[in-house]
Enzyme design. Structure first.
Site, PDB file in Angstrom:
ATOM      1  N   ASP B 114       0.852  -1.180   0.000  1.00  0.00           N
ATOM      2  CA  ASP B 114       0.000   0.000   0.000  1.00  0.00           C
ATOM      3  C   ASP B 114       0.891   1.235   0.000  1.00  0.00           C
ATOM      4  O   ASP B 114       2.105   1.154   0.181  1.00  0.00           O
ATOM      5  CB  ASP B 114      -0.983  -0.019   1.165  1.00  0.00           C
ATOM      6  CG  ASP B 114      -0.305   0.304   2.474  1.00  0.00           C
ATOM      7  OD1 ASP B 114       0.922   0.485   2.472  1.00  0.00           O
ATOM      8  OD2 ASP B 114      -0.991   0.356   3.503  1.00  0.00           O
ATOM      9  N   ASP B 288      -7.663  -7.617   0.733  1.00  0.00           N
ATOM     10  CA  ASP B 288      -6.715  -7.766   1.839  1.00  0.00           C
ATOM     11  C   ASP B 288      -7.427  -7.352   3.106  1.00  0.00           C
ATOM     12  O   ASP B 288      -8.342  -6.507   3.066  1.00  0.00           O
ATOM     13  CB  ASP B 288      -5.485  -6.865   1.670  1.00  0.00           C
ATOM     14  CG  ASP B 288      -5.801  -5.434   2.089  1.00  0.00           C
ATOM     15  OD1 ASP B 288      -6.520  -4.746   1.331  1.00  0.00           O
ATOM     16  OD2 ASP B 288      -5.370  -5.004   3.183  1.00  0.00           O
TER      17      ASP B 288
END
EC number: 2.4.2.29
Lengths: 404, 404
Positions: B114, B288
């Site tokens: 991320d 996720d």
């Protein structure tokens, strides 16, 4: 470096590993000898194990931070369970209902349980001893419990221990000779009661525990008392309790020669790699200690070059594996990654370093055993001690992989 | 019971697993469709992964409590890393020196990182935002750091992320439309700068992140802005931040149809098994969430019969495995043993339950994928929801082994 590495790995692979061939009686068979040191096989109901052997400690039914598969992968043959901890949680009756400790913790191999004596003694003011046994308060919830030779032996039966230990008293050192004598004699009376309470089963056994501190005559009287009772093996207790390596070794020097030649000898609660080496050379076959697993949780790694503390900043960019002898997940783990995991307080750090330390202890035992068989134990001992003293592999000796 | 069990296992074994065949470009290929739901393969430099896929979260370079081997054994294809955590510890330059995140954490498969945007936003008073980026203080030592689209993209390059994420702002919900619009527009400007800063490499890619809260027109404008820039995939951000499943699903209902059909879609930070099912049915491919691993550390197990809390006293003598579908070490682990491990605060409890939960999520994804391919997703969804609602297997339905 690479040659030495490859050489050691193939040597390791040729060494005997535990197997699960069950034996209908518990006995030890000598296979080789080098001065006082013995190589052999311990045959049990739950498989046979090459000795000398180091037994990882699984206090409450788990070797902390390790799956049973991982413990197996290190080459361990026997694991320990603790009567004191297991009687409190989850309780002996419950372990029995769950099919015994082997099934509960997924360890089909041999399990040795201590008798609870040592743990109960270390409770200090929480325990009260009388001739019959010990009353104590749980360290978990303060509830009151009692252990006697009969109760301890019954609990170990319920746990389904392959090897039960006689219930004994273990005094802290230093102690007066009077205190040591009184305590040893009580332990011998308790040993007789433990043996009486033991239920013989095919391939199972019970070990008596030699006491007497560092006093030669007390140790001799203790051995005599135990061998008259007769056990499948003999443990040496009351050492590694603060007396130091020199006194421990000198006590072994006069104790192990008194023990039967055809029975396994278990030195309780020992120790560092150097302690193990010296104790094997003095005739001991079996060992247990929380040291490798506890050290693993606090970033301390045992290696052929002595201990390394992975929290040390010098490992932050060390791209080498922990040692040149790693396998399993450790083979693909850098020192830098381990350092990072401990700095970040990640569970994987303790998990991997416990794995490493237990694997290191097993590999050490295999190398010692091979040297006993080859008659080269003195040479190996010299080599090991020189390596331990030398300190970590230098980058010149063992270069770092560079990736950028 | 046994028949169902065996049937599921063999079905599982026939389903596609990730493999390490590297691809010289990063792309997604559709293989089957069932209404809005898509089955496909994500091809990357670090191997190909069947979608839909759940990506375990490896915040600081480790999936908490799992060796990389164990993560692989669950069937996971992609793991996540966090720019925010890794830039603070051990630092992006250091990860690069260690050979990148793949080598550092022993994960040769694809890694998605991320951008740090989401974590930085949640720092609250510790951060200050301007048009150019965000200045914030480390939660570890209070030191000052800065993230901009360019810095975040550079860090992800140094981490060697297979898939980098554009740097964005993610406002908490509920928020005014004005705030959502302003934030979305800034995120789109940041997306353009992130793309500009991205270094294309064979088999690597970058995903843009659709923002706009629960507002249909904002989401549409965000999709338009991102597709004009052009990314290898599109993430849907700003959901699972407190809006509830109904609003999340209705937002997906109008968002995913706007996205390109030939690119992978990643729904960020989602979710429960039921969230995943509903989101796949609304056209999402990648997910996720810390939920399965975090729940595992707190004794909560996800199963086909809904969540179970292993601390519950009713498991104390339950000799069955956690579910009829366990493999690996869980196949030989009873509920009673797990209960004991959590009661005794042993590391092995969180380790085993994290393993179970991640394996459960992977198995769920494989079953959903197979149903998409077979055109039976609606039937599977009904079955799954009915099973989840039914509660734990009763002893009548699935008898306990008795050992004594």
């Amino acid at each position: 470096m690479t040659q030495q590495h490859d050489g050691l790995l193939s040597q390791d692979q040729a060494l005997p590993r535990p197997d699960l061939t069950p034996s209908d009686r518990l006995y030890w068979q000598e296979e080789g000898r080098c001065s006082q040191a013995r190589a052999g096989w311990l045959h049990t109901r739950h498989g046979r194990v090459p000795t000398p052997t180091f037994m990882p400690v699984g206090t409450v039914g788990t070797v902390k931070g390790m799956t049973a598969d991982a413990v197996r992968a290190t080459g361990a043959g026997v694991v320990l369970g603790n009567t004191y901890h297991l009687m409190l949680r989850p309780g002996a009756d419950r372990v029995q209902k769950l099919g015994g400790l082997h099934r509960m913790m997924d360890w089909p191999g041999p399990i040795l349980t201590d008798s609870g004596g040592f743990q109960v003694m270390s409770l200090g003011p929480l325990r009260k001893m009388d001739e019959d046994g010990v009353t104590f308060r749980s360290h978990i919830d303060g509830s009151s419990h009692r252990l006697t030779p009969e109760i301890s032996t019954d609990i170990q039966f319920k746990l389904d221990a392959t090897i039960s230990m006689a219930f004994d008293e273990c005094p802290a050192l230093p102690a007066t000779k009077e205190r040591l004598e009184e305590s040893m004699e009580r332990s011998m009376r308790w040993a007789a009661r433990s043996r009486e309470a033991f239920t013989p089963r095919p391939g199972y056994g019970q070990f008596g525990i030699v006491q007497g501190g560092t006093e030669q005559d007390l140790r001799a009287r203790s051995v005599k008392a135990l061998t008259e009772i007769g056990f499948e093996g003999y443990a040496i207790g009351g050492l590694a309790v603060g007396e130091g390596q020199e006194l421990m070794f000198s006590t072994l020097d006069f104790t192990t020669p008194l023990l039967p030649q055809d029975k396994p000898r278990y030195l309780m609660g020992v120790g560092t790699p150097d302690d193990l080496l010296g104790s094997v050379m003095r005739g001991c076959d079996m060992f247990d200690c929380v040291m490798p697993s506890r050290a693993g949780r606090t970033a301390r790694a045992y290696t052929d070059r002595g201990p390394l503390n992975l929290r040390n900043a010098r490992f932050a960019e060390d791209t080498r594996p922990l040692t040149p002898h790693e396998d399993g997940p450790l083979a693909r783990t850098s020192r830098a990654y381990l350092h990072h995991l401990f700095r970040a307080n990640e569970m994987l750090g303790p998990m991997l370093l416990t794995w490493h330390n237990l694997a290191y202890y097993q590999r050490l035992m295999r190398r010692i055993r091979a040297a006993i068989m080859n008659g080269t134990l003195e040479a190996l001992a010299e080599q090991l001690r020189a390596d331990w003293a030398q300190g970590d592999w230098s980058p010149e000796e063992w270069p770092l992989p560079h990736y950028s």
